[in-house]
Scaffold this active site. Sequence first.
Site, PDB file in Angstrom:
ATOM      1  N   THR A 197      78.179  54.851   7.885  1.00  0.00           N
ATOM      2  CA  THR A 197      78.926  54.350   9.018  1.00  0.00           C
ATOM      3  C   THR A 197      79.691  53.113   8.583  1.00  0.00           C
ATOM      4  O   THR A 197      79.095  52.179   8.051  1.00  0.00           O
ATOM      5  CB  THR A 197      77.970  53.955  10.160  1.00  0.00           C
ATOM      6  OG1 THR A 197      76.900  54.881  10.156  1.00  0.00           O
ATOM      7  CG2 THR A 197      78.679  53.970  11.479  1.00  0.00           C
ATOM      8  N   HIS A 213      80.772  31.169   1.353  1.00  0.00           N
ATOM      9  CA  HIS A 213      80.049  30.510   2.425  1.00  0.00           C
ATOM     10  C   HIS A 213      80.922  30.011   3.557  1.00  0.00           C
ATOM     11  O   HIS A 213      80.415  29.629   4.582  1.00  0.00           O
ATOM     12  CB  HIS A 213      79.091  29.435   1.928  1.00  0.00           C
ATOM     13  CG  HIS A 213      79.669  28.556   0.917  1.00  0.00           C
ATOM     14  ND1 HIS A 213      79.512  28.795  -0.411  1.00  0.00           N
ATOM     15  CD2 HIS A 213      80.398  27.466   1.033  1.00  0.00           C
ATOM     16  CE1 HIS A 213      80.128  27.874  -1.072  1.00  0.00           C
ATOM     17  NE2 HIS A 213      80.672  27.047  -0.226  1.00  0.00           N
TER      18      HIS A 213
END
Length: 608
Positions: free
Chosen positions: A49, A90
């Site tokens: 998916t 990050h």
Amino acid sequence: MVLEMSKHVDRKLRQPIVVVLGHVDHGKTTLLDKIRGTAVVKKEAGEMTQHVGASMVPSSVIEKVAMPLKKIIPFKLEIPGLLFIDTPGHELFSNLRKRGGSVADIAILVIDINEGVKPQTIESIDVLKARNVPFVIAANKIDKIQGWKPYPDEPIISSLKKQSRAVVNKLETLLYNLIAQLSSYGVNAEYFERVRDFMKVVPIVPVSAKTGEGIPELLAILAGITQRFLAERLRFAEGPAKGVVLEVKEQQGYGAALDVIIYDGVLRERDNIVVAGFNGPIVTKVRAILMPKPLTDIRIARTELQIVEEVAAAAGVRVIAPGIEEAIAGSPFFVVPNENEIEKYKRLVMEEVETIRFRRDIDGVIVKADTLGTLEAIILALNRKSIPIRIADVGPLTKRDVIEASIVAKNNKYYGVILLFNVKALPDAEELARKENIKIFSNNIIYKLIDDYINWIESEKMMELRREFESIVPPAKIKILPGYIFRRSDPAIVGVSILGGIIRPGMPLMRSDGRSIGEIQQIQYMGQTLREAKTGQEVAISIKGNVIVGRHIKEDDILYSDIPLSHVKILVSKFKNILDETSLTVLKEIIKIKSLKEPEYAAFLMQL
Ligand SMILES: Nc1nc2c(ncn2[C@@H]2O[C@H](COP(=O)(O)OP(=O)(O)OP(=O)(O)O)[C@@H](O)[C@H]2O)c(=O)[nH]1
């Protein structure tokens, strides 16, 4: 169409959300691509998916990939798979924020094993710790070890069995060094096969994102750790969806759209939702939920989006709803279970946002960032460095912000500055900053932004110190050289050797008995006028004042700088640690001489 996964109401655990962090160029993107590629290659039709901003690696694939490891890592998968957030780094991780933690359940910290820990590795460790996210280390680029023979996509343990002794030894050394480095940053890490307690020790899996070696172990460990230790967190809930806005985008034909990671519950068409907007909470109704069409072939292409009626956590979706243009990335995303609770959810969202966006009446820096997540990460980094913040907000730099910075600058020039992360300054704001001489720092890497600012403070302080040092009389000891009396008076000009310290024009002089004998008018060396001369140099000086050679001074005399008491005070308090050994000795001699007539000097001797 109803997505197949939300029909599985009997399922117990949802997919853990996985993020990839690490220093630039250590291989985050390549690793993610490899994992996605592995998943696509190993999938059965319809198994995979696709999500918006994330990729699902189903358990069937993990089981297939990790099959050769069955003996070493025996496990039966209860999680339906792993949901990898597609964009590494990050800055994006920061946006996966949630009150007191992260939406990410686990992270892969990628470290190039040949380079070891780098600034962004440390920053990643800090942010993972601050958000309380467990992680696994992928020690990447093992294929670059000299003599490495690649065995594509094999488990690392079987590839290692086929490598030469020298290669294995080299890997051992690199791992050993990495473990030592990590330990100095407070991370207790160990080669994964030697880890007994995965709760206490961070496993290191040597991998090559290029050849795929080690990926089987990496996936097996991620799956193992999450289902074993995070089961409570992953317990599947059918309640109203909770999520976080990753990005605010344009969706062709629809206008504004939100890319949302749903970490809990079920999201349905026509649900009422609340998100934070630049000008307060936004309450609206979901008009459409979009997800990519399932992949039909093994190429990893971004497929078209299609409408789905509902979706269950964990999932990455695009949400279309009216009035969301002003939504802030990094904002919490809540489905309101019933209309009576709208106010409650508005409060909930705003309370959360207000701890990150704030204005305080203090002397502190102005921070503007593009999203709530990056703003929060910068606040965290500044707090760690004890730098106060006056304004923390999202959006471009405005004139108002610059005015605030200039108010601060009047009291404290070091805090009267602006830090911009991934946002621009509005033209009038930029102009005002230039006029008011307000320093703007701008960088798209958090640690660099903060480093630039801190380096600037240090260099400014250094310059100030230098300026101050130039305004005081420094210690100096000179000797009049025999045979170098160029002129006896009006003014006296003599050759001197500098025994210690610095001499400058304008410097008052005294003899070793403390008697003042005028001040240096000019310093010359080989016909050139000097601004200063230091220990070891021999120069000619002219002495202003009624100094006569033969009467007040003579050949071989030792002279000192005549330092006023107030300057001694500054030297002792500010420059003690900067002065070199000889200057300090000279300063002590000067204080001793001066204290014969002025006893106040003596007190400073004790402080040196
Ligand atoms: N030999 C080798 N090269 C690798 C490996 N992983 C990544 N690289 C190479 O290292 C370089 C950087 O890889 P990226 O995946 O772009 O690194 P990144 O960490 O995503 O970099 P940023 O997104 O710029 O922070 C690329 O040239 C990759 O091909 C590896 O396992 N082995």
